[in-house]
Each structure stands twice: as structure tokens, then as C-alpha cells.
Design a protein around this motif. Structure first.
Motif, PDB file in Angstrom:
ATOM      1  N   PHE A   1     -37.796   7.293  45.046  1.00  0.00           N
ATOM      2  CA  PHE A   1     -37.293   7.255  43.673  1.00  0.00           C
ATOM      3  C   PHE A   1     -36.591   8.562  43.323  1.00  0.00           C
ATOM      4  N   ALA A   2     -37.186   9.663  43.717  1.00  0.00           N
ATOM      5  CA  ALA A   2     -36.572  10.976  43.462  1.00  0.00           C
ATOM      6  C   ALA A   2     -35.240  11.100  44.189  1.00  0.00           C
ATOM      7  N   LEU A   3     -35.165  10.545  45.394  1.00  0.00           N
ATOM      8  CA  LEU A   3     -33.919  10.577  46.161  1.00  0.00           C
ATOM      9  C   LEU A   3     -32.826   9.762  45.469  1.00  0.00           C
ATOM     10  N   PHE A   4     -33.201   8.588  44.933  1.00  0.00           N
ATOM     11  CA  PHE A   4     -32.228   7.751  44.228  1.00  0.00           C
ATOM     12  C   PHE A   4     -31.743   8.392  42.936  1.00  0.00           C
ATOM     13  N   ILE A   5     -32.511   9.278  42.374  1.00  0.00           N
ATOM     14  CA  ILE A   5     -32.091  10.010  41.173  1.00  0.00           C
ATOM     15  C   ILE A   5     -31.289  11.251  41.556  1.00  0.00           C
ATOM     16  N   ALA A   6     -31.750  11.975  42.572  1.00  0.00           N
ATOM     17  CA  ALA A   6     -31.139  13.262  42.924  1.00  0.00           C
ATOM     18  C   ALA A   6     -29.750  13.102  43.549  1.00  0.00           C
ATOM     19  N   VAL A   7     -29.581  12.143  44.451  1.00  0.00           N
ATOM     20  CA  VAL A   7     -28.297  12.019  45.158  1.00  0.00           C
ATOM     21  C   VAL A   7     -27.140  11.732  44.196  1.00  0.00           C
TER      22      VAL A   7
ATOM     23  N   ALA B   1     -22.231  16.167  40.063  1.00  0.00           N
ATOM     24  CA  ALA B   1     -21.995  17.607  39.887  1.00  0.00           C
ATOM     25  C   ALA B   1     -20.908  18.103  40.839  1.00  0.00           C
ATOM     26  N   LEU B   2     -20.932  17.635  42.089  1.00  0.00           N
ATOM     27  CA  LEU B   2     -19.900  18.064  43.047  1.00  0.00           C
ATOM     28  C   LEU B   2     -18.520  17.533  42.661  1.00  0.00           C
ATOM     29  N   PHE B   3     -18.458  16.283  42.199  1.00  0.00           N
ATOM     30  CA  PHE B   3     -17.166  15.743  41.755  1.00  0.00           C
ATOM     31  C   PHE B   3     -16.602  16.555  40.597  1.00  0.00           C
ATOM     32  N   ILE B   4     -17.452  16.925  39.660  1.00  0.00           N
ATOM     33  CA  ILE B   4     -16.984  17.713  38.508  1.00  0.00           C
ATOM     34  C   ILE B   4     -16.500  19.091  38.965  1.00  0.00           C
ATOM     35  N   GLN B   5     -17.277  19.761  39.812  1.00  0.00           N
ATOM     36  CA  GLN B   5     -16.913  21.101  40.262  1.00  0.00           C
ATOM     37  C   GLN B   5     -15.634  21.088  41.108  1.00  0.00           C
ATOM     38  N   ILE B   6     -15.579  20.207  42.101  1.00  0.00           N
ATOM     39  CA  ILE B   6     -14.419  20.172  43.002  1.00  0.00           C
ATOM     40  C   ILE B   6     -13.204  19.630  42.276  1.00  0.00           C
TER      41      ILE B   6
ATOM     42  N   TRP C   1      -6.272  14.154  41.831  1.00  0.00           N
ATOM     43  CA  TRP C   1      -5.661  13.478  42.984  1.00  0.00           C
ATOM     44  C   TRP C   1      -6.050  14.100  44.322  1.00  0.00           C
ATOM     45  N   PRO C   2      -6.090  15.411  44.449  1.00  0.00           N
ATOM     46  CA  PRO C   2      -6.594  15.967  45.719  1.00  0.00           C
ATOM     47  C   PRO C   2      -8.055  15.606  45.986  1.00  0.00           C
ATOM     48  N   THR C   3      -8.853  15.537  44.914  1.00  0.00           N
ATOM     49  CA  THR C   3     -10.259  15.158  45.080  1.00  0.00           C
ATOM     50  C   THR C   3     -10.369  13.722  45.597  1.00  0.00           C
ATOM     51  N   LEU C   4      -9.613  12.811  45.000  1.00  0.00           N
ATOM     52  CA  LEU C   4      -9.618  11.422  45.460  1.00  0.00           C
ATOM     53  C   LEU C   4      -9.072  11.299  46.877  1.00  0.00           C
ATOM     54  N   ALA C   5      -8.046  12.090  47.189  1.00  0.00           N
ATOM     55  CA  ALA C   5      -7.485  12.059  48.545  1.00  0.00           C
ATOM     56  C   ALA C   5      -8.529  12.520  49.573  1.00  0.00           C
ATOM     57  N   ILE C   6      -9.284  13.540  49.246  1.00  0.00           N
ATOM     58  CA  ILE C   6     -10.327  14.019  50.157  1.00  0.00           C
ATOM     59  C   ILE C   6     -11.364  12.929  50.385  1.00  0.00           C
ATOM     60  N   VAL C   7     -11.775  12.232  49.333  1.00  0.00           N
ATOM     61  CA  VAL C   7     -12.775  11.169  49.455  1.00  0.00           C
ATOM     62  C   VAL C   7     -12.255  10.044  50.361  1.00  0.00           C
ATOM     63  N   ILE C   8     -10.998   9.658  50.193  1.00  0.00           N
ATOM     64  CA  ILE C   8     -10.429   8.583  51.012  1.00  0.00           C
ATOM     65  C   ILE C   8     -10.250   9.034  52.459  1.00  0.00           C
ATOM     66  N   ILE C   9      -9.757  10.258  52.657  1.00  0.00           N
ATOM     67  CA  ILE C   9      -9.543  10.768  54.018  1.00  0.00           C
ATOM     68  C   ILE C   9     -10.875  10.893  54.767  1.00  0.00           C
ATOM     69  N   THR C  10     -11.913  11.362  54.094  1.00  0.00           N
ATOM     70  CA  THR C  10     -13.207  11.474  54.780  1.00  0.00           C
ATOM     71  C   THR C  10     -13.748  10.099  55.159  1.00  0.00           C
ATOM     72  N   ALA C  11     -13.479   9.090  54.343  1.00  0.00           N
ATOM     73  CA  ALA C  11     -13.930   7.734  54.685  1.00  0.00           C
ATOM     74  C   ALA C  11     -13.195   7.214  55.918  1.00  0.00           C
ATOM     75  N   VAL C  12     -11.884   7.448  55.989  1.00  0.00           N
ATOM     76  CA  VAL C  12     -11.097   6.966  57.133  1.00  0.00           C
ATOM     77  C   VAL C  12     -11.471   7.731  58.408  1.00  0.00           C
ATOM     78  N   VAL C  13     -11.517   9.054  58.333  1.00  0.00           N
ATOM     79  CA  VAL C  13     -11.856   9.864  59.499  1.00  0.00           C
ATOM     80  C   VAL C  13     -13.305   9.584  59.937  1.00  0.00           C
TER      81      VAL C  13
ATOM     82  N   GLY D   1     -18.282  10.327  47.818  1.00  0.00           N
ATOM     83  CA  GLY D   1     -19.032  11.512  47.422  1.00  0.00           C
ATOM     84  C   GLY D   1     -18.998  12.573  48.497  1.00  0.00           C
ATOM     85  N   PHE D   2     -19.194  13.794  48.066  1.00  0.00           N
ATOM     86  CA  PHE D   2     -19.124  14.924  48.987  1.00  0.00           C
ATOM     87  C   PHE D   2     -20.466  15.163  49.689  1.00  0.00           C
TER      88      PHE D   2
END
Length: 164
Positions: free
Chosen positions: A4-10, A16-21, A28-40, A87-88
Motif C-alpha cells: 500500500f505504501a508503495l502504491f502511494i509513494a511511487v 514530483a519528478l514530472f513537476i521538477q523536470i 515538450w522535452p519532458t514528454l519527448a524523454i518519456v516517449i524515447i525512454t519507452a521506445v528505447v 515516469g522517470f
């Protein structure tokens, strides 16, 4: 409780990482990074998965314990799910699980925490491996003669629905 703690924390970590990055490099660079990491990550997962399947086949072929190759395959599958999740933090964990040394460390940690009560492989006796020049196959057979059943017309032979 820890699940339960894991489902809340992740999700909180991901937000928080999306907001910071996103604030540092933009949307757009943030979304591009998310898509590129999924493909790679998908490509790396396919390559590592093929290697794990090869190791699993080898362990079955040599009649070795398949526990470690199976665990590696499961971790690769899990890493693929993490890499496809936007997600990062999940991408970091997913990429980490694609590294064989990390998977081995996780396997050793899990093995130290799991106690196996019993393990059997194939029954009581280890299967005999045939020699290369051994072309005799031992077997039993019983000859069965089919009963002759009367047809509806009382005539033996094909029904007429098929060609002779």
C-alpha cells in the motif's frame, strides 16, 4: 502494508519528478524523454528477453536448475512494464532491471529471503540421455482391432459423403 505504501509513494515520486523536470526543461522535452525512454526500453527489453530465453533453454537442455533464468525473465518482463509506464522513477527502475548485474543482485537478495521446502524435477529418477549412436527406442504396444458397427442402411462401407 508495504505494498500500500508503495502504491502511494511511487505516484507521488513520479508527480514530483514530472513537476521538477518539466519546470526545468519544459513540457515538450519532458514528454519527448518519456516517449524515447519507452521506445528505447522496449528495444532493450526485447534483446535482454531473447538472451534470457536462450539461457532458459540451455538450462533445460542441460538439466540444470532453471530458477535463475526464470527469475531473470520475470524481472525483464517487469522492467518492460515499468518502462512503458510514463515516469522517470519507473524508467530508472526499469532500466536498472535490464542490467544483468542488477538482476543477479536482486535474485541473490530474493533467494536469501525465500526458503524452499522441496524441489523435484521430472520425478524420482533422472531421465536417461540417449547416446548419439543409440537408435533403439524401447516401448510397449497393444494392437487394437476396431469393431465393425452396422450402418443405418445395413450396408457396410463408406457413407457416400466422401470420395473413395
Amino acid at each position: 502494508m508495504w505494498l500500500f505504501a508503495l502504491f502511494i509513494a511511487v505516484p507521488l515520486i513520479e508527480i514530483a519528478l514530472f513537476i521538477q523536470i518539466g519546470g526545468a526543461i519544459g513540457l515538450w522535452p519532458t514528454l519527448a524523454i518519456v516517449i524515447i525512454t519507452a521506445v528505447v526500453g522496449t528495444q532493450l527489453m526485447r534483446a535482454q528477453g531473447a538472451l534470457a530465453m536462450s539461457q532458459l533453454r540451455d538450462s533445460f537442455g542441460q538439466l540444470n536448475d532453471p530458477t535463475e533464468p526464470l527469475a531473470h525473465g520475470a524481472m525483464i518482463l517487469f522492467s518492460g512494464a515499468l518502462l512503458l509506464t510514463p515516469g522517470f522513477f519507473t524508467d530508472f527502475v526499469g532500466f536498472a532491471l535490464l542490467i544483468p548485474a542488477v538482476r543477479s543482485a536482486v535474485f541473490k537478495w530474493a533467494r536469501s529471503r525465500v526458503q524452499v521446502q522441496s524441489f523435484t524435477m521430472g520425478g524420482q529418477e533422472a531421465p536417461r540421455r540417449p547416446r548419439q549412436d543409440d537408435d533403439v527406442i524401447d516401448g510397449d504396444f497393444t494392437e487394437v482391432t476396431p469393431e465393425k458397427r452396422p450402418t443405418h442402411t445395413g450396408v457396410e462401407g463408406p457413407s457416400g459423403w466422401t470420395k473413395h
